[in-house]
Design a protein around this motif. Sequence first.
Motif, short mmCIF file in Angstrom:
data_model
loop_
_atom_site.label_atom_id
_atom_site.label_comp_id
_atom_site.label_asym_id
_atom_site.label_seq_id
_atom_site.Cartn_x
_atom_site.Cartn_y
_atom_site.Cartn_z
N PRO A 1 -8.37 4.07 -2.83
CA PRO A 1 -8.27 3.31 -1.57
C PRO A 1 -9.16 2.07 -1.53
CG PRO A 1 -8.39 5.65 -1.13
CD PRO A 1 -8.62 5.52 -2.59
N GLU A 2 -10.41 2.20 -2.08
CA GLU A 2 -11.31 1.04 -2.04
C GLU A 2 -10.75 -0.11 -2.85
OE1 GLU A 2 -12.16 4.05 -2.66
OE2 GLU A 2 -13.48 4.66 -1.02
N ASP A 3 -10.20 0.22 -4.05
CA ASP A 3 -9.63 -0.84 -4.88
C ASP A 3 -8.37 -1.43 -4.23
OD1 ASP A 3 -11.63 -0.32 -6.68
OD2 ASP A 3 -10.38 0.98 -7.97
N LEU A 4 -7.64 -0.57 -3.59
CA LEU A 4 -6.41 -1.03 -2.93
C LEU A 4 -6.75 -1.98 -1.77
CD1 LEU A 4 -3.37 -0.58 -3.21
CD2 LEU A 4 -3.54 1.24 -1.54
N LEU A 5 -7.72 -1.64 -0.99
CA LEU A 5 -8.13 -2.52 0.12
C LEU A 5 -8.70 -3.82 -0.40
CD1 LEU A 5 -9.79 0.06 2.54
CD2 LEU A 5 -7.56 -1.01 2.79
N ARG A 6 -9.49 -3.74 -1.48
CA ARG A 6 -10.09 -4.95 -2.04
C ARG A 6 -9.03 -5.91 -2.58
NH1 ARG A 6 -13.21 -2.41 -5.11
NH2 ARG A 6 -14.86 -2.09 -3.55
N ALA A 7 -7.92 -5.37 -3.01
CA ALA A 7 -6.85 -6.22 -3.54
C ALA A 7 -6.17 -7.04 -2.43
CB ALA A 7 -5.81 -5.37 -4.26
N TYR A 8 -6.19 -6.51 -1.22
CA TYR A 8 -5.49 -7.20 -0.12
C TYR A 8 -6.41 -7.81 0.92
CZ TYR A 8 -1.19 -5.03 -1.81
OH TYR A 8 -0.13 -4.66 -2.57
N VAL B 1 -13.34 -3.36 3.89
CA VAL B 1 -13.61 -4.38 2.87
C VAL B 1 -13.55 -5.74 3.56
CG1 VAL B 1 -12.86 -5.41 0.71
CG2 VAL B 1 -12.61 -2.95 1.07
N THR B 2 -14.59 -6.55 3.39
CA THR B 2 -14.66 -7.86 4.05
C THR B 2 -14.82 -8.95 3.01
OG1 THR B 2 -17.06 -7.77 4.29
CG2 THR B 2 -15.73 -6.85 6.09
N SER B 3 -14.46 -10.16 3.40
CA SER B 3 -14.70 -11.32 2.53
C SER B 3 -16.18 -11.65 2.60
CB SER B 3 -13.86 -12.51 2.99
OG SER B 3 -14.24 -12.90 4.30
N SER B 4 -16.64 -12.44 1.66
CA SER B 4 -18.06 -12.75 1.60
C SER B 4 -18.55 -13.51 2.83
CB SER B 4 -18.35 -13.58 0.33
OG SER B 4 -17.57 -14.76 0.34
N SER B 5 -17.65 -14.26 3.47
CA SER B 5 -18.07 -15.07 4.63
C SER B 5 -18.03 -14.30 5.93
CB SER B 5 -17.19 -16.32 4.74
OG SER B 5 -15.83 -15.93 4.90
N GLU B 6 -17.45 -13.08 5.89
CA GLU B 6 -17.29 -12.34 7.15
C GLU B 6 -17.88 -10.94 7.05
OE1 GLU B 6 -16.25 -13.68 9.83
OE2 GLU B 6 -15.48 -15.57 9.04
N GLN B 7 -19.07 -10.81 6.49
CA GLN B 7 -19.72 -9.52 6.31
C GLN B 7 -20.01 -8.84 7.65
OE1 GLN B 7 -20.43 -8.01 3.32
NE2 GLN B 7 -19.35 -9.69 2.30
N GLU B 8 -20.25 -9.61 8.66
CA GLU B 8 -20.60 -9.05 9.97
C GLU B 8 -19.45 -8.24 10.58
OE1 GLU B 8 -23.52 -9.03 11.67
OE2 GLU B 8 -24.39 -9.85 9.83
N MET C 1 0.83 -1.20 0.00
CA MET C 1 0.00 0.00 0.00
C MET C 1 0.86 1.25 0.00
SD MET C 1 -3.17 -1.04 2.49
CE MET C 1 -4.30 0.15 1.80
N ASN C 2 2.01 1.22 0.70
CA ASN C 2 2.91 2.38 0.67
C ASN C 2 3.40 2.67 -0.74
OD1 ASN C 2 2.77 3.06 3.37
ND2 ASN C 2 4.47 1.68 3.97
N GLU C 3 3.56 1.61 -1.52
CA GLU C 3 4.04 1.80 -2.89
C GLU C 3 2.93 2.26 -3.82
OE1 GLU C 3 5.69 -1.95 -3.92
OE2 GLU C 3 7.52 -1.71 -2.69
N ALA C 4 1.68 1.82 -3.53
CA ALA C 4 0.58 2.11 -4.48
C ALA C 4 -0.32 3.25 -4.04
CB ALA C 4 -0.26 0.85 -4.67
N VAL C 5 -0.12 3.75 -2.80
CA VAL C 5 -1.02 4.79 -2.33
C VAL C 5 -0.89 6.05 -3.22
CG1 VAL C 5 0.64 5.78 -0.68
CG2 VAL C 5 -1.82 5.99 -0.26
N GLY C 6 -2.02 6.63 -3.53
CA GLY C 6 -2.06 7.82 -4.38
C GLY C 6 -2.23 7.51 -5.84
N THR C 7 -1.93 6.29 -6.24
CA THR C 7 -2.08 5.91 -7.66
C THR C 7 -3.30 5.03 -7.88
OG1 THR C 7 -0.65 3.98 -7.33
CG2 THR C 7 0.41 6.02 -8.02
#
Length: 457
Positions: free
Chosen positions: A66-73, A93-100, A57-63
């Motif tokens: 944020p939502e896409d960046l979080l979804r990637a990890y 951002v949560t996985s499908s099994s951990e929406q809560e 994230m330090n390398e990709a922040v700003g480019t």
Amino acid sequence: MKTAMNLRNKINLYTSALFILLLIVMNIFIYYLFSRMTMDSELEQAYAEAEFVMKGMNEAVGTIPPEDLLRAYVPADGMIRIVTKDLRGPSPVTSSSEQELAKRPVAYYEEERVETIEYGGKKYSFVSVPIIWDNGEVVNLQLVKSLEREVGNLQTLRLVLVIVTAAVVAPVLISTRILGNLITTPITSLINTMRQIRESGQFRRIELRGDSKDELATMGETFNHMIDILESNAEKQAQFVSNASHELKTPLTIISSYASLLKRRGKTEPEIFDEAVEAIHSEANRMMDMTEQLLQLARPNESWTVDKEPLPLDEFAAELVKSFEKAYQREVILNVEEKVTVETDRQRLNQLLYIFLDNARKYSEEAITVKIGRKEDRPFLQIMDRGMGIPKKDLPKIFDRFYRVDKARSRKLGGTGLGLSLAKVLAGALRIQLEVDSIEGMGTTVTLFFEKMDGQA
């Protein structure tokens, strides 16, 4: 009413309880150790993953948004989020099994945090690390991962340990019963044997099986040895009582007979009076001697008081010989081959030697010889007579109580049959070894071997 628990049941109960308790403690320790290692491993793995995400994230922040960046990890079974100081970061951002997890309360931390948390009845690993966001603000990167698989594994382990503990109980109970039987069987045999002895009044022994040399086998051997001693002592006691009754009956009969004779004819016949008085006096003295010797023999060996002191044997023997010659008008030849000093009790030794000298006086007419010297580095004193001697078959029995080689002659000479028995006890108390050699018709030799004194060559 209290019912006493027997030894076998105590062994079964205590051994089983102790073994099961140790097994439970061991299983709890295993479970705790495995649980701790598993959770620590998961937390280390979660922290390593958070560092990897932070670097990316330090390398990709700003480019990248944020939502896409979080979804990637985002973890496959967890949640990732950015938390600012004012708690206004991008949406988690949560996985499908951990929406809560998205509903979990948000918190900002100044320092790194690595821990396990619980939410919604489930356990998670939680990692919060500070990173610099695109606007230069320090925010928290928070990574949450489910530990349900590990919790399931721990539950399986717990179930296995419970089943193993339950499965081991039956073999433990069986083995402790076998152990209890193994330990208590010799004891039960001992109890039954003692009960039979008490009820029948006859001596019995435990049957020993096998070549075992453990404490239980030793107990059985010791019991049998004790029974051997008791049986031997009982036989000796019965023989002693029989002999004592017989020996005391004779002088009492003589005294009674002469007393009756005195009543009938003592006043009119002076010679009968003198004969009766002499006989009664003689038999009374013999009974007194016998009673005194019986009392001494009745004392246990441990109660004999022995006051040892260094004693020049030649000087002591010279005094004894001189006294004996004056008392009995008998010649005693003292032959000192070597001057020796022994450590012994003067009074007890004097009593012991008088017994042998008195026997030599009674059963011989010629001079008695007393020899002092050293044989194989051991001091010895020897008393020799040239009397009637003792038959070879009688030698092993001469120290038995009331045993006489020639009963008629012994009684005529005033013997009680107890002198040599007392001599054996005295020798034992003084730690003197006795040896008796005799040739019938030629005489008897009694040798007393003394212990070497400390420092003697």
